[in-house]
Motif scaffolding. Structure first.
Motif, PDB file in Angstrom:
ATOM      1  N   GLN A 145       0.800  -1.224   0.000  1.00 32.49           N
ATOM      2  CA  GLN A 145       0.000   0.000   0.000  1.00 32.49           C
ATOM      3  C   GLN A 145       0.829   1.268   0.000  1.00 32.49           C
ATOM      4  O   GLN A 145       0.404   2.306  -0.484  1.00 32.49           O
ATOM      5  N   PRO A 162      -0.923  -5.173   3.641  1.00 27.54           N
ATOM      6  CA  PRO A 162      -2.009  -5.749   4.441  1.00 27.54           C
ATOM      7  C   PRO A 162      -1.534  -6.854   5.370  1.00 27.54           C
ATOM      8  O   PRO A 162      -2.293  -7.332   6.201  1.00 27.54           O
ATOM      9  N   TYR A 163      -0.280  -7.267   5.225  1.00 25.06           N
ATOM     10  CA  TYR A 163       0.265  -8.333   6.051  1.00 25.06           C
ATOM     11  C   TYR A 163       1.346  -7.800   6.993  1.00 25.06           C
ATOM     12  O   TYR A 163       2.092  -8.558   7.586  1.00 25.06           O
ATOM     13  N   PHE A 186      -2.751  -4.763   9.084  1.00 26.06           N
ATOM     14  CA  PHE A 186      -3.152  -4.018   7.894  1.00 26.06           C
ATOM     15  C   PHE A 186      -2.587  -2.604   8.018  1.00 26.06           C
ATOM     16  O   PHE A 186      -3.083  -1.783   8.782  1.00 26.06           O
TER      17      PHE A 186
ATOM     18  N   ASN B 338      -7.876 -15.281   2.640  1.00 24.93           N
ATOM     19  CA  ASN B 338      -7.100 -14.399   3.517  1.00 24.93           C
ATOM     20  C   ASN B 338      -7.895 -13.166   3.937  1.00 24.93           C
ATOM     21  O   ASN B 338      -8.256 -12.334   3.114  1.00 24.93           O
ATOM     22  N   ILE B 340      -7.730  -9.869   5.545  1.00 24.23           N
ATOM     23  CA  ILE B 340      -6.612  -8.971   5.844  1.00 24.23           C
ATOM     24  C   ILE B 340      -6.965  -7.907   6.876  1.00 24.23           C
ATOM     25  O   ILE B 340      -6.083  -7.221   7.372  1.00 24.23           O
ATOM     26  N   ARG B 341      -8.249  -7.739   7.197  1.00 24.92           N
ATOM     27  CA  ARG B 341      -8.622  -6.838   8.296  1.00 24.92           C
ATOM     28  C   ARG B 341     -10.010  -7.206   8.822  1.00 24.92           C
ATOM     29  O   ARG B 341     -10.739  -7.943   8.187  1.00 24.92           O
ATOM     30  N   TYR B 342     -10.322  -6.667   9.970  1.00 30.20           N
ATOM     31  CA  TYR B 342     -11.612  -6.842  10.661  1.00 30.20           C
ATOM     32  C   TYR B 342     -11.790  -8.234  11.252  1.00 30.20           C
ATOM     33  O   TYR B 342     -12.885  -8.583  11.661  1.00 30.20           O
ATOM     34  N   MET B 346      -6.575 -14.854  10.287  1.00 28.72           N
ATOM     35  CA  MET B 346      -6.397 -14.658   8.852  1.00 28.72           C
ATOM     36  C   MET B 346      -7.272 -15.630   8.047  1.00 28.72           C
ATOM     37  O   MET B 346      -7.869 -15.253   7.045  1.00 28.72           O
ATOM     38  N   PRO B 408      -7.542  -4.673  -0.274  1.00 24.76           N
ATOM     39  CA  PRO B 408      -6.890  -3.598   0.472  1.00 24.76           C
ATOM     40  C   PRO B 408      -7.387  -2.192   0.148  1.00 24.76           C
ATOM     41  O   PRO B 408      -7.019  -1.259   0.845  1.00 24.76           O
TER      42      PRO B 408
END
Lengths: 372, 618
Positions: A145, A162-163, A186, B338, B340-342, B346, B408
């Protein structure tokens, strides 16, 4: 506009009985010359500068177009990726990959020939102004990002993904993941403090994290909202500004010790990008979802919203760049309406280079070089 | 009309072979590997023969089209149907039907400015190797050059990466010893090879320990099997070849156990809409015919790599696919793509239950958001020659939140952006969707599906798909909807009021209550004297709605006498005992046993057993 595919010319020559691309021959020759001239070249890979060049007098504006609204799956899609203008946005050259995802760009100090991009395929690097690019990362680094270089350590590069956070201490040759202390991996944005080379700011989904040991360990700050961008003032290194999810911006004037959240209309918006005018930390621009462009002239205490010339998709602003040569010349990258510019410090806007950026999703803008 | 005598003779020969073939093509269990190999080879040969004719006809039109205008852009054809894909081009070369056009097509493919990315690198490298000696030097150089000058985007899904790294592995193997200036990504052959190898083994490892993310997809199985066949046939490293072969066993067995005469049944991670409502046309059907052979022939060019392959499916997996003489319930554990958030994790687990009979399959995922955009949570799919042989319900959920869990980009922007690609993502009438407001509880031939929509949920309704091809669909005064297709008897009890909406191929059941749900019981016709008998039995079963809708809790006592109690989201009780889904291994059923800790899959049928052991991956 000049377009090249994968930053390489297609001219070919014959060498040693084989058909070789001219560009490759030139590159090989240049590499040989560079190798012979360089006493500091210790890598068997690319020629790696060991110190950054002086600030370039030429202002370069980089625009990263993630995609366009014309794009279709497996379609014959417009050229996207990294574009550069050397004449304040009047004409543009494409460099690097013409397809795929590019999210952000960073130049080595001086904005010369060394660039890194944050890309879907990883962190890409060119050291020759975009003629040759290398993906410096392996398969584990993806959907990058943001990318930034340590201004004080020319070999140190950080990537936000994100990782998690990846750091290279050898100019992208090798990378290590550095997530100790993060509560969310993230990471949308990352910057190194120009005044303190071990101090790093990372904008994550769980808020702002800082490191005081060059990214080895991270500490959560009082800013606990998702952070979309992190910027440091170039005129006052104690001032930083964060673009926040759903809450406008947060500002510090003491190097991150304390943070002040903006009030007013801007506070109801998601702000994807906020940045200082190069010569004055009191003048700040911000853009986000359905926001147009906000401007503050008092260090972020009060904000004015400008939408003249911006409508529809152009109200969604994801990138902002302010000319160092002429600070009233401001650029805004929109999410689906291409690139806009203002010649009056953000009050009125008009589209730029429609042939290049038509329906473009301009994810990131950066200006390097130039003199106030 | 076939003008070529050799072609005519070969087709006659194939016809004779097909007539003389063992009854495997009708789904019979086979007793030994040789029987299977013989039958597979006959199907593979017929596929190649038929597609050779098709490709040759396309080549003729291709030449007419391009010769009419030599300046026409590369690979632009008069109609999309006339596009010759790389494997078809390889077929033209390999079969000798039109070597010149085959080479020309591959060159144009390689020069085309918009061909790139993971599909390109896999397909072009597969074609490169399949075409073999018939490739001209110019074609070889053109393909090689494309991997220097073309950006190859890796993509962002599991299948993208498998395709990308398979293509990259083979490219680096094919052109070793070259430095980074010779490759699109600036990495040397050695670097590319090492990276591709590391990822491929990683993918195998994660698939055999916590399961696939893009699992059990009638649409996407093609992009897992195809690269595995490519790897199996062309890698030089015997260890990678062996691993690819084992993964073919693994993925094929995974398909076989939820296979019903051509149809990939049960819950699916991802489907295109048309595959969800018309399972008989999904890409998996072509693989089903070629690998298992119990349906009418399906000729798809993406099956060519399998038809040419030296890989042979273990006969026991074939038998698992075609033997539906005994009903069984099969369990699987997969993983969420995967996140990646929330999320806390994973790759949270996905729990699958599938009840298989010869007449129908009832299958489900446990529910919630397990995959963005294209999830297919549950259905009953039945065996019939009619189209659209499936019944299911869903909540047509969409949100930037869901997408931002997996992509993302910005949450505010994602829904609109995804809609531009997938066209129906925000459509209130869509036929595939995950939803955080949906959960299932399945026990054998019975499922309870509960919905508990948030007050501000977008598209606040639930929909049910009932194909018009059903032989019967009636609403009983007891509240049950009875439906019949093929030899399947079905009953659905809607928990709330609903309406019927007539559409092109189906009736849409729509209910607008936010707390909602359905009880479904399915049976084979053989289990009852008549459909009326089935109706009477079901109507007499106890439906416990004493807590509903004040609470999202229902109970149902099945025709077999089992008592199910289900409270949204995850309280499941069977005959008074809590059901613990978390104990579910990768595979658990009469035919497949697999444990992620051992990375072993044991396939058994009759007296046959085959062990797929990936515990020794590098």
């Amino acid at each position: 506009m000049q377009l090249t595919s994968n930053a390489r010319t297609r001219r070919t020559s014959f060498f040693l009985g084989q058909q070789w691309p001219t560009g490759r021959l030139v590159s090989v020759a240049l590499l040989l010359v560079a190798f012979m001239l360089s006493s500091s070249c210790t890598s068997s890979h690319a020629v790696i500068p060991t110190e950054t060049s002086a600030e370039s007098p030429e202002e370069r504006l980089y625009a990263v177009m993630l995609s366009t609204r014309k794009h279709r799956l497996a379609g014959e899609n417009p050229t996207v990726g990294l574009f550069v203008s050397r004449n304040a946005g009047r004409t543009w050259d494409h460099t690097g990959w013409a397809q795929g995802k590019t999210f952000a760009v960073a130049a080595a100090q001086g904005g010369g020939d060394t660039l890194f991009t944050a890309s879907g395929n990883g962190v890409m690097r060119t050291t020759d102004g975009g003629r040759f690019w290398k993906i410096t990362t392996g398969w584990r680094v993806t959907e990058v990002q943001d990318v930034t270089l340590n201004p004080a350590r020319s070999q140190q590069v950080f990537a936000a993904t994100p990782y998690g956070i990846f750091r290279s201490d050898d100019f992208g040759e090798t990378w290590v993941r550095r997530n100790d202390g993060l509560t969310s991996t993230f990471v949308a944005a990352i910057r190194v403090d120009r005044a303190q080379p071990d101090r790093v700011f990372a904008g994550t989904e769980d808020g702002l994290f800082t490191s005081s040991d060059g990214g080895e360990n991270w500490r959560r700050t009082e800013v606990r909202l998702p952070v979309r961008s992190v910027r440091q003032s170039s005129s006052d290194p104690a001032r930083w500004i964060l673009g926040l999810q759903g809450r406008g911006v947060a500002i510090t004037e003491d190097g991150g010790e304390s943070w002040r959240f903006a009030e007013g209309e801007i506070a109801s918006h998601t702000i994807y990008i906020a940045d200082f005018e190069p010569t004055s930390a009191d003048i700040i621009y911000a853009g986000g979802w359905e926001s147009g462009v906000f401007r503050s002239a008092d260090g972020g205490r009060t904000w004015s919203q400008f939408t003249s010339g911006l409508s529809g998709l152009a109200l969604n602003v994801h990138g902002i760049a302010i000319s160092r040569t002429d600070p009233s010349h401001v650029f805004a990258g929109t999410m689906g309406a291409g690139l806009y510019e203002s010649l009056d410090a953000g009050e009125n806007w008009q589209p730029v280079a429609l042939d290049v950026f038509e329906l473009g999703q301009i994810w990131n803008l950066q200006i390097y070089g130039g003199r106030p | 009309m076939i003008r070529n005598p050799a072609r005519a003779a070969s087709l006659i020969l194939f016809t004779i072979v097909l007539l003389l073939m063992p009854r495997s093509s009708t789904g019979q269990v086979l007793t030994d590997q040789a029987q299977y190999d013989q039958a597979f080879s006959a199907r593979a040969d017929s596929l190649v023969a038929v597609l050779s004719d098709t490709a040759a006809a396309k080549a003729e039109r291709w030449n007419q089209f391009h010769h009419a205008d030599s300046t026409r852009p590369a690979n632009v054809m008069s109609t999309p149907e006339d596009r010759i894909d790389p494997l078809e081009a390889a077929l033209l070369i390999r079969s000798g039907r039109d070597v010149e056009t085959g080479n020309a097509v591959l060159q144009q493919e390689a020069r085309h400015p918009f061909r790139g990315g993971m599909f390109y690198i896999h397909d072009i490298m597969a074609a490169y190797h399949h075409a073999g000696e018939g490739l001209t030097e110019e074609t070889r150089q053109t393909i090689r050059r494309s991997l220097w000058e073309r950006p190859i985007y890796r993509g962002d899904t599991e299948n993208h990466w498998l395709l990308y790294y398979t293509g990259l592995y083979l490219a680096a193997q094919t052109w070793p010893g070259e430095d980074g200036t010779e490759w699109f990504n600036g990495k040397s052959s050695a670097e590319n090879f090492a990276e591709a190898e590391e990822y491929l083994y990683h993918w195998m490892r994660i698939t055999t320990t916590i399961g696939q993310g893009e699992f059990d997809s009638p649409t996407y199985i093609i992009v897992f099997l195809a690269p595995l066949f490519t790897l199996y046939d062309f890698v030089a490293d015997p260890q990678m070849k062996e691993a690819a072969g084992k993964m073919l066993d693994w993925i094929s067995a995974d398909y076989a156990v939820e296979y019903l005469r051509g149809l990939y049944v049960g819950g699916h991670s991802r489907d295109y809409t048309y595959d969800a409502i018309a399972p008989e046309i999904a890409p998996s059907v072509g693989w089903g015919w070629l690998l298992f052979g119990d349906t009418d022939a399906v000729y798809r060019s993406d099956n060519l790599s399998a038809a040419w392959s030296s890989y042979r499916l273990p006969v026991v997996i074939h038998n698992v696919a075609v033997d539906r003489s005994q009903p069984y319930t099969h369990f699987e554990r997969k993983r969420v793509r995967n996140m990646i958030r929330y999320g806390e994790e994973m790759n949270p687990p996905v729990f699958k239950t599938t009840h298989m009979t010869s007449a129908y399959a009832l299958g489900s995922l446990h529910g919630g958001i397990l995959q963005p955009i294209q999830q297919h949570t549950w259905d009953v799919t039945y065996d019939d020659d009619a189209p659209n042989t499936t019944v299911f319900t869903l909540h047509p959920y969409y949100s930037g939140y869901e997408l931002a869990m997996f992509f993302p980009e910005e949450i505010e922007w994602l829904s609109d952006e995804v809609d531009r690609y997938h066209l129906v993502y925000t459509d209130p009438n869509k036929w595939n969707s995950s939803s955080p407001y949906e959960r299932t509880f399945q026990h054998e031939n019975v499922i309870i599906v509960l919905y508990d929509l948030a007050p501000d949920a977008m598209h606040p309704h639930v929909d049910g798909f009932f194909p018009k091809s059903l032989q019967e669909r009636t609403v009983d005064e007891s509240g049950w909807i009875f439906f019949r297709g093929g030899r399947m008897y079905g009953a659905m009890y809607p928990l709330q009021n609903y309406e019927w909406i007539e559409e092109e191929v189906n009736w849409r059941l729509r209910s607008h209550e936010k707390r909602n749900g359905f009880i479904v019981e399915v049976a084979s016709a053989e289990e009852y004297d008549s459909f009326e008998d089935f109706k009477n039995r079901i109507s007499g079963n106890e439906v416990d709605l004493s807590a509903f809708p004040a609470a999202a809790t229902v109970g149902y006592t099945t025709s077999a006498g089992d008592a199910l109690h289900f409270t949204f989201p995850d309280e499941r009780h069977l005959n008074g005992s809590p059901v613990d889904l978390s104990a579910m291994p990768l595979f658990d059923g009469p035919y497949l046993q697999g444990d992620g800790r051992t990375q072993r899959l044991v396939v058994t049928h009759g007296g046959l057993e085959h062990v797929v052991d990936l515990s020794d991956l590098p």
